[in-house]
Motif scaffolding. Structure first.
Motif, PDB file in Angstrom:
ATOM      1  N   ALA A 123       0.836  -1.201   0.000  1.00 42.10           N
ATOM      2  CA  ALA A 123       0.000   0.000   0.000  1.00 42.10           C
ATOM      3  C   ALA A 123       0.873   1.254   0.000  1.00 42.10           C
ATOM      4  O   ALA A 123       0.608   2.215  -0.734  1.00 42.10           O
ATOM      5  N   LEU A 124       1.930   1.226   0.805  1.00 46.82           N
ATOM      6  CA  LEU A 124       2.838   2.374   0.867  1.00 46.82           C
ATOM      7  C   LEU A 124       3.577   2.543  -0.461  1.00 46.82           C
ATOM      8  O   LEU A 124       3.766   3.665  -0.952  1.00 46.82           O
ATOM      9  N   GLN A 125       3.961   1.432  -1.050  1.00 46.83           N
ATOM     10  CA  GLN A 125       4.686   1.465  -2.323  1.00 46.83           C
ATOM     11  C   GLN A 125       3.811   2.018  -3.453  1.00 46.83           C
ATOM     12  O   GLN A 125       4.322   2.622  -4.403  1.00 46.83           O
ATOM     13  N   SER A 126       2.522   1.836  -3.328  1.00 50.00           N
ATOM     14  CA  SER A 126       1.624   2.226  -4.416  1.00 50.00           C
ATOM     15  C   SER A 126       1.217   3.694  -4.390  1.00 50.00           C
ATOM     16  O   SER A 126       0.695   4.221  -5.378  1.00 50.00           O
ATOM     17  N   VAL A 127       1.460   4.369  -3.284  1.00 45.83           N
ATOM     18  CA  VAL A 127       1.017   5.760  -3.147  1.00 45.83           C
ATOM     19  C   VAL A 127       1.868   6.682  -4.029  1.00 45.83           C
ATOM     20  O   VAL A 127       3.096   6.696  -3.923  1.00 45.83           O
ATOM     21  N   PRO A 128       1.219   7.461  -4.911  1.00 47.45           N
ATOM     22  CA  PRO A 128       1.963   8.368  -5.790  1.00 47.45           C
ATOM     23  C   PRO A 128       2.756   9.406  -5.000  1.00 47.45           C
ATOM     24  O   PRO A 128       2.364   9.809  -3.906  1.00 47.45           O
ATOM     25  N   LYS A 129       3.883   9.805  -5.554  1.00 49.31           N
ATOM     26  CA  LYS A 129       4.735  10.867  -5.017  1.00 49.31           C
ATOM     27  C   LYS A 129       5.533  10.451  -3.787  1.00 49.31           C
ATOM     28  O   LYS A 129       6.383  11.214  -3.311  1.00 49.31           O
ATOM     29  N   VAL A 130       5.257   9.256  -3.249  1.00 51.92           N
ATOM     30  CA  VAL A 130       6.004   8.844  -2.055  1.00 51.92           C
ATOM     31  C   VAL A 130       7.397   8.373  -2.460  1.00 51.92           C
ATOM     32  O   VAL A 130       8.406   8.952  -2.067  1.00 51.92           O
ATOM     33  N   GLY A 131       7.483   7.304  -3.254  1.00 49.41           N
ATOM     34  CA  GLY A 131       8.780   6.805  -3.698  1.00 49.41           C
ATOM     35  C   GLY A 131       9.528   6.084  -2.593  1.00 49.41           C
ATOM     36  O   GLY A 131       9.129   6.098  -1.422  1.00 49.41           O
ATOM     37  N   ASP A 132      10.621   5.462  -2.937  1.00 56.32           N
ATOM     38  CA  ASP A 132      11.357   4.626  -1.985  1.00 56.32           C
ATOM     39  C   ASP A 132      12.066   5.440  -0.908  1.00 56.32           C
ATOM     40  O   ASP A 132      12.132   5.015   0.248  1.00 56.32           O
ATOM     41  N   VAL A 133      12.597   6.598  -1.267  1.00 58.97           N
ATOM     42  CA  VAL A 133      13.321   7.401  -0.282  1.00 58.97           C
ATOM     43  C   VAL A 133      12.385   7.896   0.813  1.00 58.97           C
ATOM     44  O   VAL A 133      12.671   7.753   2.013  1.00 58.97           O
ATOM     45  N   ASN A 134      11.256   8.464   0.433  1.00 58.76           N
ATOM     46  CA  ASN A 134      10.299   8.956   1.425  1.00 58.76           C
ATOM     47  C   ASN A 134       9.628   7.806   2.179  1.00 58.76           C
ATOM     48  O   ASN A 134       9.312   7.937   3.364  1.00 58.76           O
ATOM     49  N   ALA A 135       9.412   6.695   1.491  1.00 57.42           N
ATOM     50  CA  ALA A 135       8.810   5.533   2.163  1.00 57.42           C
ATOM     51  C   ALA A 135       9.700   5.063   3.306  1.00 57.42           C
ATOM     52  O   ALA A 135       9.214   4.723   4.395  1.00 57.42           O
ATOM     53  N   LYS A 136      11.000   5.057   3.073  1.00 56.13           N
ATOM     54  CA  LYS A 136      11.935   4.638   4.130  1.00 56.13           C
ATOM     55  C   LYS A 136      11.924   5.620   5.296  1.00 56.13           C
ATOM     56  O   LYS A 136      12.043   5.227   6.456  1.00 56.13           O
ATOM     57  N   LYS A 137      11.779   6.913   4.986  1.00 53.90           N
ATOM     58  CA  LYS A 137      11.668   7.919   6.060  1.00 53.90           C
ATOM     59  C   LYS A 137      10.438   7.642   6.919  1.00 53.90           C
ATOM     60  O   LYS A 137      10.503   7.661   8.155  1.00 53.90           O
ATOM     61  N   LEU A 138       9.321   7.408   6.250  1.00 53.30           N
ATOM     62  CA  LEU A 138       8.066   7.165   6.971  1.00 53.30           C
ATOM     63  C   LEU A 138       8.160   5.920   7.845  1.00 53.30           C
ATOM     64  O   LEU A 138       7.730   5.916   9.002  1.00 53.30           O
ATOM     65  N   ILE A 139       8.735   4.855   7.294  1.00 57.18           N
ATOM     66  CA  ILE A 139       8.865   3.603   8.047  1.00 57.18           C
ATOM     67  C   ILE A 139       9.800   3.781   9.230  1.00 57.18           C
ATOM     68  O   ILE A 139       9.549   3.287  10.328  1.00 57.18           O
ATOM     69  N   GLN A 140      10.895   4.506   9.005  1.00 57.16           N
ATOM     70  CA  GLN A 140      11.861   4.720  10.079  1.00 57.16           C
ATOM     71  C   GLN A 140      11.240   5.489  11.240  1.00 57.16           C
ATOM     72  O   GLN A 140      11.447   5.152  12.415  1.00 57.16           O
ATOM     73  N   VAL A 141      10.471   6.527  10.932  1.00 54.04           N
ATOM     74  CA  VAL A 141       9.866   7.348  11.980  1.00 54.04           C
ATOM     75  C   VAL A 141       8.730   6.611  12.680  1.00 54.04           C
ATOM     76  O   VAL A 141       8.610   6.641  13.915  1.00 54.04           O
ATOM     77  N   CYS A 142       7.912   5.915  11.891  1.00 53.90           N
ATOM     78  CA  CYS A 142       6.714   5.275  12.459  1.00 53.90           C
ATOM     79  C   CYS A 142       6.964   3.858  12.965  1.00 53.90           C
ATOM     80  O   CYS A 142       6.144   3.318  13.718  1.00 53.90           O
ATOM     81  N   GLY A 143       8.066   3.262  12.561  1.00 59.03           N
ATOM     82  CA  GLY A 143       8.396   1.929  13.051  1.00 59.03           C
ATOM     83  C   GLY A 143       8.052   0.791  12.108  1.00 59.03           C
ATOM     84  O   GLY A 143       8.656  -0.263  12.162  1.00 59.03           O
ATOM     85  N   SER A 144       7.056   0.979  11.255  1.00 57.13           N
ATOM     86  CA  SER A 144       6.671  -0.037  10.267  1.00 57.13           C
ATOM     87  C   SER A 144       5.742   0.607   9.244  1.00 57.13           C
ATOM     88  O   SER A 144       5.206   1.699   9.475  1.00 57.13           O
ATOM     89  N   ALA A 145       5.547  -0.098   8.136  1.00 57.09           N
ATOM     90  CA  ALA A 145       4.636   0.413   7.120  1.00 57.09           C
ATOM     91  C   ALA A 145       3.215   0.469   7.654  1.00 57.09           C
ATOM     92  O   ALA A 145       2.457   1.412   7.382  1.00 57.09           O
ATOM     93  N   ALA A 146       2.836  -0.537   8.439  1.00 58.01           N
ATOM     94  CA  ALA A 146       1.481  -0.575   9.003  1.00 58.01           C
ATOM     95  C   ALA A 146       1.237   0.628   9.923  1.00 58.01           C
ATOM     96  O   ALA A 146       0.148   1.213   9.925  1.00 58.01           O
ATOM     97  N   ASN A 147       2.267   1.008  10.687  1.00 57.74           N
ATOM     98  CA  ASN A 147       2.132   2.124  11.622  1.00 57.74           C
ATOM     99  C   ASN A 147       1.999   3.464  10.907  1.00 57.74           C
ATOM    100  O   ASN A 147       1.447   4.418  11.456  1.00 57.74           O
ATOM    101  N   VAL A 148       2.511   3.537   9.673  1.00 54.81           N
ATOM    102  CA  VAL A 148       2.384   4.781   8.907  1.00 54.81           C
ATOM    103  C   VAL A 148       0.918   5.134   8.726  1.00 54.81           C
ATOM    104  O   VAL A 148       0.504   6.293   8.870  1.00 54.81           O
ATOM    105  N   PHE A 149       0.103   4.112   8.443  1.00 54.86           N
ATOM    106  CA  PHE A 149      -1.320   4.345   8.177  1.00 54.86           C
ATOM    107  C   PHE A 149      -2.134   4.527   9.473  1.00 54.86           C
ATOM    108  O   PHE A 149      -3.307   4.859   9.421  1.00 54.86           O
ATOM    109  N   LYS A 150      -1.476   4.313  10.604  1.00 56.09           N
ATOM    110  CA  LYS A 150      -2.139   4.513  11.899  1.00 56.09           C
ATOM    111  C   LYS A 150      -1.754   5.848  12.534  1.00 56.09           C
ATOM    112  O   LYS A 150      -2.384   6.298  13.490  1.00 56.09           O
TER     113      LYS A 150
END
Length: 367
Positions: A11-38
């Motif tokens: 789901a995170l990979q599919s979001v436009p404009k996010v990309g791999d660099v920003n996705a890694k930032k989000l995961i690092q801050v939130c702890g996991s991809a699932a936590n990003v959406f929470k």
């Protein structure tokens, strides 16, 4: 990784404009991809590089639905998803800031503790390029090197087929999902590649095939490998982009020199001229510059034989070194009246035969 975890990453990979660099930032801050959406939207917008428009897209249900469909495809086709924080994700690719958060694999790829080389070049490979590519892979065969390329026309498919011929593992990096193959004519090679390695891609089955995909694919080719070898290239071409990406990752780049009048040597000659690549004339150049210990890394242990068959030139070098404790590569070439590039190749062959040993600083001695 559980299906729920994988679904969140998709789901995170599919979001436009996010990309791999920003996705890694989000995961690092939130702890996991699932936590990003929470996480609360106002907290996400405080993350460097994450704006309100991106956050707005994150919570659209359409992307979660498409992730569910792609998860179903992955499971039905037996595709192996590799998460960038997992142990089975390619180690060198982990160190690339823009490496994919999720990589899709088919086949029997095993990169653990392997020496990995990318071979790229023009799609309009010449006889010169073909002969060099096949010879290079043949020389690398005793070292059990993994050969990576893009499964395209020309140099790519030549490298894959040469690897298969010498029973080496080979990996094709694709610019599309694993539900198709480009070019279609290469479909006949797929089974052999998957038996001797496999395919990587970060594109979904729903991805629209586009020429720009090749640029995104090239970062995986460069990122997987210890070094990238450009066999032939015109003044402009995708293989030069791959070389630039490899250089940006602080990986070694090698280029095969050619005549200054040859169209498909122009790119390689420029890489060497502008010091973006080291010149390569044989596998010996890779072995030396990458610091490989040939005696330890061949498929079968090399033992010194009582009666080793040496070529005439090898005998000249052997007889010269026999009276020396050790000698420099340049001096060996000078004293034996042989071109230095030829001496490098001869010494590699002699090392594989167990009669010479390389020492730090381009020194060699008789075993």
């Amino acid at each position: 990784m559980t299906d729920d975890d994988l679904l969140a990453v998709l789901a995170l990979q599919s979001v436009p404009k996010v990309g791999d660099v920003n996705a890694k930032k989000l995961i690092q801050v939130c702890g996991s991809a699932a936590n990003v959406f929470k996480e609360k939207k106002e907290n996400l917008t405080k993350i460097d590089g994450i704006g309100e428009l991106m956050v707005k897209h994150l919570f659209k249900k359409d992307y979660h639905k498409s992730a569910e469909a792609e998860l179903s495809f992955i499971k039905s086709e037996g595709i192996t998803p590799l998460y960038y924080e997992s142990d089975d994700y390619p180690e060198r690719l982990k160190h690339c800031y823009d490496g994919p958060i999720l990589l899709f694999q088919s086949g029997n790829i095993d990169l653990q503790n392997k020496k990995i080389i990318s071979i790229v070049g023009t799609r309009q490979i010449t006889t010169y390029g073909t002969e060099f590519c096949e010879k290079l892979v043949e020389e690398l065969a005793p070292l059990d090197v993994v050969i990576v390329s893009g499964f395209a026309y020309g140099v790519d498919i030549c490298a894959h087929n040469a690897a298969i011929q010498h029973n080496l593992q080979t990996v094709g990096c694709l610019a599309h999902g694993l539900n198709q193959i480009y070019p279609k004519i290469h479909k006949k090679y797929m089974a052999r590649v998957e038996e001797n390695g496999g395919f990587f891609t970060d594109f979904w089955s729903t991805s629209i095939f586009d020429r720009n995909n090749f640029l995104r694919r090239n970062r995986i080719i460069a990122g997987l490998s210890e070094a990238t070898v450009v066999i032939e290239s015109a003044e402009k071409g995708g293989s030069l982009v791959t070389a630039d990406i490899a250089h940006s990752y602080n990986r070694d780049v090698f280029a095969v020199p050619g005549k200054v009048t040859d169209q498909f040597s122009k790119g390689c000659n420029d890489l060497i001229k502008f010091q973006k690549a080291q010149m390569i004339t044989s596998a010996a150049d890779l072995v030396y510059n990458l610091g490989w210990d040939v005696a330890k890394e061949t498929k079968k242990p090399i033992q010194k034989q009582l009666f080793v068959e040496l070529s005439d030139d090898e005998k000249i070098i052997y007889n010269y070194l026999k009276d020396k404790e050790k000698e420099l590569l340049d001096i060996i070439a000078l004293e034996c009246a042989l071109p230095i590039f030829k001496v490098s190749s001869l010494l590699l062959n002699m090392e594989m035969k167990g009669v010479v040993k390389p020492l730090p600083g381009k020194w060699f001695k008789i075993v």
